[in-house]
Design an enzyme around this catalytic site. Structure first.
Site, PDB file in Angstrom:
ATOM      1  CB  ALA A  11      -0.890  -0.011   1.020  1.00  0.00           C
ATOM      2  CG  ASP A  33       1.397  -8.177   8.416  1.00  0.00           C
ATOM      3  OD1 ASP A  33       2.453  -8.882   8.848  1.00  0.00           O
ATOM      4  OD2 ASP A  33       1.530  -7.311   7.593  1.00  0.00           O
TER       5      ASP A  33
END
Length: 251
Positions: free
Chosen positions: A25, A136
């Site tokens: 991202a 994550d």
């Protein structure tokens, strides 16, 4: 779409500038005129927006994560799609991450570890109570404000990626953070809250010793160590660690 430019509109948000770039991202600082506030806008890769399955999963998961209300979870204000760009809107913090702090103060003092660890544990416990698995957990996904308080972010990101492109997840989302990966994630088996707790333990290990437990020449070699190697005793890295603290880390 190419990189967004300052002054460009993304839905109702005016881009101020890029503040971060990762494999999964790009993060922009933006202005929201309707609320007269600065926000952080996370723009996901364009190839994901073309996946209908990803778009639906993204919307469902964003709704869930936006409902997480906890003092140490970064608020998600909005999500949307504009001209093929899929994005999340979050609170903007003009500070750093837990990773930055750990690199400057390595290892951290025990009283600071206790404070930070408690905040992070509270946030993770709350998320788990709401049925949300982070997937994550790592120091760079923990932001720190100007008062030194933690904010956990990027919930479910790897799950969204997996729904859109298993190949992308396997090569980037997993390989990008091998130091904190749980054995079940490394073996692509089903994960639950225990996977987050394992990654949380690795973060505690690094906080106390100043080093992650598994280091190797390649990301794959690190991942394999998580699967097959016993955890090195923290006292082998930091000999002055107390036996009580070592037992907590090993648990």
């Amino acid at each position: 779409m190419d990189q967004l430019q300052p002054g460009q509109m993304l839905g109702p948000y005016r881009i101020i500038g890029r503040i971060g770039q990762g494999g999964m991202a790009t993060i922009y600082k933006a202005y929201q005129p309707s609320m007269d506030r600065t926000v952080a806008v996370k723009v996901l890769p364009s190839q994901l927006a073309s996946s209908r399955e990803f778009t639906l999963r993204f919307q469902q998961e964003a709704h869930i994560i936006a409902r997480l209300e906890h003092p140490h979870i970064l608020p998600v204000f909005d999500y949307g799609e504009s001209n093929g760009v899929t994005y999340l809107v979050m609170r903007y913090l003009d500070t750093g991450t837990l990773k930055d702090k750990m690199e400057v103060d390595r290892p951290l003092p025990l009283d600071e570890i206790d404070r930070l660890f408690t905040q992070l544990a509270d946030a993770l416990s709350y998320a788990h109570s709401q049925g949300v698995i982070h997937r994550d957990l790592k120091p760079s996904n923990v932001l720190i404000d100007s008062q030194g308080n933690l904010f956990l972010t990027d919930f479910g990101f790897a799950k969204w990626l997996e729904s859109a492109s298993p190949r992308l997840t396997q090569t980037d989302a997993i390989m990008g953070t091998p130091a904190y990966i749980s054995p079940e994630q490394a073996q692509a088996t089903k994960v639950d809250q225990r996977s987050d707790i394992y990654s949380f333990g690795i973060i505690l290990y690094e906080m106390v010793t100043g080093s992650v437990p598994f280091v190797a020449d390649t990301p794959l070699a690190v991942i394999l160590k998580h699967v097959s190697d016993p955890l090195p005793l923290p006292s082998t890295i930091k000999p002055d660690i107390s036996e009580a603290i070592e037992r907590v880390i090993l648990k």
